[in-house]
Scaffold this motif. Sequence first.
Motif, PDB file in Angstrom:
ATOM      1  N   VAL A 130      52.726  29.585  40.127  1.00  0.00           N
ATOM      2  CA  VAL A 130      52.770  30.941  40.690  1.00  0.00           C
ATOM      3  C   VAL A 130      51.464  31.223  41.414  1.00  0.00           C
ATOM      4  O   VAL A 130      50.510  30.454  41.308  1.00  0.00           O
ATOM      5  CB  VAL A 130      52.969  32.003  39.580  1.00  0.00           C
ATOM      6  CG1 VAL A 130      54.304  31.838  38.896  1.00  0.00           C
ATOM      7  CG2 VAL A 130      51.843  31.955  38.565  1.00  0.00           C
ATOM      8  N   THR A 131      51.436  32.334  42.141  1.00  0.00           N
ATOM      9  CA  THR A 131      50.185  32.768  42.751  1.00  0.00           C
ATOM     10  C   THR A 131      49.932  34.211  42.373  1.00  0.00           C
ATOM     11  O   THR A 131      50.868  35.007  42.251  1.00  0.00           O
ATOM     12  CB  THR A 131      50.217  32.656  44.294  1.00  0.00           C
ATOM     13  OG1 THR A 131      51.219  33.537  44.793  1.00  0.00           O
ATOM     14  CG2 THR A 131      50.487  31.252  44.753  1.00  0.00           C
ATOM     15  N   ALA A 132      48.668  34.545  42.191  1.00  0.00           N
ATOM     16  CA  ALA A 132      48.303  35.920  41.853  1.00  0.00           C
ATOM     17  C   ALA A 132      48.612  36.832  43.022  1.00  0.00           C
ATOM     18  O   ALA A 132      48.950  37.988  42.843  1.00  0.00           O
ATOM     19  CB  ALA A 132      46.822  35.997  41.486  1.00  0.00           C
TER      20      ALA A 132
ATOM     21  N   VAL B 171      42.214  31.742  36.716  1.00  0.00           N
ATOM     22  CA  VAL B 171      43.338  32.165  37.565  1.00  0.00           C
ATOM     23  C   VAL B 171      43.920  30.951  38.294  1.00  0.00           C
ATOM     24  O   VAL B 171      45.132  30.757  38.332  1.00  0.00           O
ATOM     25  CB  VAL B 171      42.906  33.268  38.559  1.00  0.00           C
ATOM     26  CG1 VAL B 171      43.976  33.503  39.616  1.00  0.00           C
ATOM     27  CG2 VAL B 171      42.601  34.556  37.823  1.00  0.00           C
ATOM     28  N   LYS B 172      43.051  30.119  38.841  1.00  0.00           N
ATOM     29  CA  LYS B 172      43.500  28.920  39.558  1.00  0.00           C
ATOM     30  C   LYS B 172      44.266  27.990  38.612  1.00  0.00           C
ATOM     31  O   LYS B 172      45.337  27.470  38.967  1.00  0.00           O
ATOM     32  CB  LYS B 172      42.287  28.190  40.169  1.00  0.00           C
ATOM     33  CG  LYS B 172      42.623  26.923  40.882  1.00  0.00           C
ATOM     34  CD  LYS B 172      43.408  27.183  42.150  1.00  0.00           C
ATOM     35  CE  LYS B 172      43.623  25.868  42.903  1.00  0.00           C
ATOM     36  NZ  LYS B 172      44.935  25.751  43.458  1.00  0.00           N
TER      37      LYS B 172
ATOM     38  N   LEU C 189      45.873  28.796  35.879  1.00  0.00           N
ATOM     39  CA  LEU C 189      47.157  29.419  35.536  1.00  0.00           C
ATOM     40  C   LEU C 189      48.146  29.295  36.688  1.00  0.00           C
ATOM     41  O   LEU C 189      49.339  29.045  36.472  1.00  0.00           O
ATOM     42  CB  LEU C 189      46.954  30.891  35.163  1.00  0.00           C
ATOM     43  CG  LEU C 189      46.240  31.149  33.838  1.00  0.00           C
ATOM     44  CD1 LEU C 189      45.901  32.623  33.690  1.00  0.00           C
ATOM     45  CD2 LEU C 189      47.077  30.663  32.671  1.00  0.00           C
ATOM     46  N   GLU C 190      47.654  29.475  37.905  1.00  0.00           N
ATOM     47  CA  GLU C 190      48.515  29.320  39.075  1.00  0.00           C
ATOM     48  C   GLU C 190      49.075  27.899  39.144  1.00  0.00           C
ATOM     49  O   GLU C 190      50.265  27.702  39.383  1.00  0.00           O
ATOM     50  CB  GLU C 190      47.741  29.629  40.359  1.00  0.00           C
ATOM     51  CG  GLU C 190      47.436  31.092  40.553  1.00  0.00           C
ATOM     52  CD  GLU C 190      46.551  31.361  41.755  1.00  0.00           C
ATOM     53  OE1 GLU C 190      46.529  32.522  42.196  1.00  0.00           O
ATOM     54  OE2 GLU C 190      45.890  30.430  42.258  1.00  0.00           O
ATOM     55  N   ASP C 191      48.210  26.909  38.922  1.00  0.00           N
ATOM     56  CA  ASP C 191      48.628  25.511  38.971  1.00  0.00           C
ATOM     57  C   ASP C 191      49.620  25.189  37.845  1.00  0.00           C
ATOM     58  O   ASP C 191      50.646  24.553  38.070  1.00  0.00           O
ATOM     59  CB  ASP C 191      47.419  24.574  38.871  1.00  0.00           C
ATOM     60  CG  ASP C 191      46.533  24.621  40.108  1.00  0.00           C
ATOM     61  OD1 ASP C 191      46.980  25.147  41.156  1.00  0.00           O
ATOM     62  OD2 ASP C 191      45.382  24.142  40.027  1.00  0.00           O
TER      63      ASP C 191
END
Length: 136
Positions: free
Chosen positions: A42-44, A33-34, A36-38
Motif C-alpha cells: 500500500v501507499t500512505a 512507513v516505507k 509498511l508500504e512495502d
Amino acid sequence: METKEAKVELTEKMKSVMETIEKMTVMELADLVKALEDKFGVTAAAAVSVQAAGAGAAAAAPAAEEKSTFNVVLASAGTSKIQVIKELRTLTSLGLKEAKDLVDGAPKTIKEGATKEEAEKIKKQLEAAGAKIELK
C-alpha cells in the motif's frame, strides 16, 4: 453543519504501539512507513487522497479551512544554526549528525501529518531559536 467523529477506544496493545511511535525520530518514522508500504503493498498517499476526497464531497467549505494536518518544513536555519540544531534535536530526538544534515539541507520537512496545535508549537520553538519555518 456540525460533524461528530466517533472516538476510537484504544486497546492496551494499540496504546503500546502509539507510545512506541511517539518515541521515534522523524527518520525512523519515515523508514517505518516505507517498510509498511512495502510489506502490505500500500501507499500512505492513497489513504490521504481517499480522506481528502471524502472531506471534499462531504462539505462545500474551502479545503484550507478544513485542513487538520500539516507538514512542518524548515525553510532555513537563519543566523543561529547551532541553536536551531539543538532545538531540533530536542523536538525530534534526532542525533547530532542527522539534525545537522537536516539543517544543512534546508528546506527540509521536519514533521509530516502534525496536528495544527503540534505544528504551531514546533514552529514557535524553532523560530524562537532563529529558524524560518513553513507550515504546509
